[in-house]
Design a protein around this motif. Structure first.
Motif, short mmCIF file in Angstrom:
data_model
loop_
_atom_site.label_atom_id
_atom_site.label_comp_id
_atom_site.label_asym_id
_atom_site.label_seq_id
_atom_site.Cartn_x
_atom_site.Cartn_y
_atom_site.Cartn_z
N ALA A 141 -2.10 4.88 -5.95
CA ALA A 141 -1.50 4.82 -4.60
C ALA A 141 -0.16 5.54 -4.57
N LYS A 170 5.19 1.52 -0.59
CA LYS A 170 5.23 1.55 -2.06
C LYS A 170 6.63 1.81 -2.62
N ASP A 209 0.87 -1.18 0.00
CA ASP A 209 0.00 0.00 0.00
C ASP A 209 0.91 1.23 0.00
N LEU A 266 -5.59 -4.05 -3.32
CA LEU A 266 -6.23 -2.88 -3.89
C LEU A 266 -6.83 -3.22 -5.25
#
Length: 584
Positions: A584, A277, A273, A576
């Protein structure tokens, strides 16, 4: 125009000349001239094919002869022709009897198969280099699979009959299934209402005893009074949920190892997430494997740990093991690989998607960070077996309006994991495209990863029909790992079913051969076939390296208390959506 008395060779010669003229006009219209090679691979294929007119004529002649033969049989479907078709290798798409008995559907099927053969022949006889030809054949297969008459409601006899029998309810149910899948963002492969992670999946008793921003470390509750003194750490792939190794009690490798008396720990990776990232290979090696090893050592008060890595998890484990050696830390007692590929020279069908130009599209995010959607990764692997993993469910769920059968492995397959773009880029570019690991050109934390320095015992398992990690590529690890104690075992089936072959059913078979010759084919030729599950062989190997039996410990320790019951929180987090991952 075809004239009476004109033979087929003359007709096809005229067609070939006309097609060559048409193709040259196409090139001229596209801005190409004779001195310039077409840059479009499809145009390149056509150009080289038309340059070999005789090859073209042979293919066309055969194709039209097959079409004429089918037309002649259109109204002459007899028992002999049906029996002849039934003797051919089974194609599950055409299992309904009306594909043979009904003249219309029989012609439709045979025509489709004939056109498919013609298109593949068109590619195979071109003069392209092998890499381009492989990619063209792969994407041609995607197209051909998609246009199968079995994939359309009015050209699939089973769908037509079901629609009539249910008075159209099957189509209504199919539309409802499709709308549900549109909302979910993927094709449903199993009845997902029948499974729950932490319920009837990933249910082996244990607790999370360590957590950081990347992993949860699970320790499993011993089922006996004693365990082996040397603990075992399992490192699953970071691109999948770990519970492929802990499905249900009857087919859980984790449960099996616990029952055999091992003190089992396991890494549960976090789905990427915004918070991670920007993580690279370095973070997965240090915050993942090395942090887990450090915690296991402190919890058990043992200097050395047995380890077992699956797929990409095996590669991360291997690079972490080299890092530890280079840092003067002798923490690993032994290492196992399950369907792990260190040499990516021949990576299987996935090479059709390996393209540096495509990688450049994510160049910015490779440095600034981003999330690579696990859904896209999953769709890529499904495309490698589109008939089994895409069109099969298209017909069953949408055209027939059925609910898929209950299957734990397929539930896991759809429970995807997102990856940080920097980590994914290293995997694709440095390993798959550059093959840097075995070339001595792969660096982690500034250290060149030298596979030859690993001197502890190593167990390598590969699966015979694995299309993701071809077993011959997995075997090549024996070329680069220089430990004097290496065992290679080959199991039946594919990438997941080959690994998940429980002793409770003891099905299939596996091959062993202590003589690790250079050629995989020669190794297999002299290998001994063993009945049942390869887990038995793995258990014997680890047992010999796990020391004496000691009193079964409690979970965790004073410094590593139980944080949460297994399976923990990371494995329950949903990936996701593709749109969420992109932003994101």
């Amino acid at each position: 125009m075809f004239k009476p008395g004109q033979n087929f060779e003359e007709l096809f010669s005229q067609i070939a000349n006309a097609n060559q003229s048409w193709f040259q006009n196409l090139l001229n219209h596209s801005g190409h001239d004779a001195a310039n090679k077409p840059t479009n691979p499809f145009l390149d294929m056509y150009q080289k094919f038309f340059d070999h007119t005789q090859s073209y004529l042979t293919s066309q002649n055969q194709f039209y002869q097959e079409q004429l033969a089918m037309w002649s049989k259109f109204c002459d479907i007899n028992q002999a022709s049906v029996e002849a078709e039934q003797k051919k290798p089974a194609d599950r798409r055409f299992a309904d009897p009306d594909w043979e008995k009904n003249p219309f559907f029989s012609y439709l099927k045979q025509s489709y198969l004939s056109v498919s053969k013609q298109l593949f022949d068109f590619v195979s006889k071109s003069d392209m280099d092998e890499e381009t030809k492989f990619r063209m054949e792969f994407f041609m297969r995607q197209y051909i699979d998609a246009i199968s008459p079995s994939n359309f409601a009015l050209t699939n006899p089973e769908v037509v009959k079901t629609m009539i029998d249910t008075h159209g309810k099957s189509l209504a149910d199919g539309m409802r299934n499709m709308m549900d899948d549109v909302q979910n963002g993927y094709i449903t492969m199993t009845d997902e209402t029948q499974f729950e992670v932490g319920g009837n999946l990933a249910s082996t008793a244990g607790a999370v005893v360590f957590r950081n921003e990347l992993i949860e470390l699970i320790q499993y509750t011993p089922t006996g009074d004693k365990v082996y003194e040397t603990p075992l750490l399992i490192v699953p792939p970071c691109i999948n949920k770990y519970y492929i190794l802990d499905l249900q009690e009857s087919n859980s490798m984790v449960k099996y190892l616990v029952d055999q008396g091992y003190n089992v720990f396991l890494v549960s990776w976090k789905s990427a997430d915004r918070s991670i990232k920007s993580f690279r290979w370095e973070e997965y090696a240090n915050l993942g494997v090395i942090a887990a090893l450090d915690s296991v050592r402190k919890i058990t008060n043992k200097e050395k740990i047995n380890t077992l890595g699956y797929c990409v998890g095996g590669i991360i484990l291997t690079t972490a093991a080299v890092l530890l050696k280079q840092r003067g830390l002798d923490w690993i007692n032994s290492m196992g690989h399950m369907t792990t590929m260190l040499d990516h020279t021949e990576p299987g069908d996935i090479k059709a998607f390996l393209d540096r130009d495509l990688m450049k599209l994510r160049e910015a995010k490779k440095h600034t960070g981003g999330v690579m959607s696990g859904r896209i990764i999953s769709q890529t692997f499904s495309a490698l077996r589109a008939n089994e993993l895409v069109w099969n469910y298209w017909v069953n769920n949408y055209l027939l309006g059925k609910t898929p059968q209950k299957f734990d492995l397929l539930y896991w397959n759809n429970d995807t994991v997102d990856l940080p773009v920097p980590m994914h880029s290293v995997l694709m570019e440095r390993l798959y495209l550059d093959n840097a690991l075995v070339k001595g050109e792969f660096f982690v934390d500034g250290h060149k990863i030298d596979l030859s320095i690993l001197d502890f015992p190593i167990y390598l398992f590969a699966a015979q029909k694995d299309h993701i990690v071809p077993w011959t590529s997995a075997y090549k690890s024996t070329w680069y790992l220089k430990s004097p104690n290496i065992r290679f075992v080959l199991g039946a089936s594919g990438h997941t079913a080959g690994v998940v072959n429980p002793v409770t059913t003891d099905k299939r078979n596996y091959w062993v051969n202590d003589q690790l010759v250079e050629d995989p084919a020669a190794w297999f030729h002299n290998a001994t076939e063993m009945p049942g599950s390869w887990w038995k062989d793995m258990n014997q190997w680890y047992a010999a390296l796990s020391g004496k039996q000691v009193k079964a410990p409690k979970l965790g320790s004073k410094d590593f208390p139980e944080l949460e019951v297994a399976p923990g929180g990371y494995v329950k987090a949903r990936a996701l959506s593709i749109i969420e991952a992109e932003t994101a």
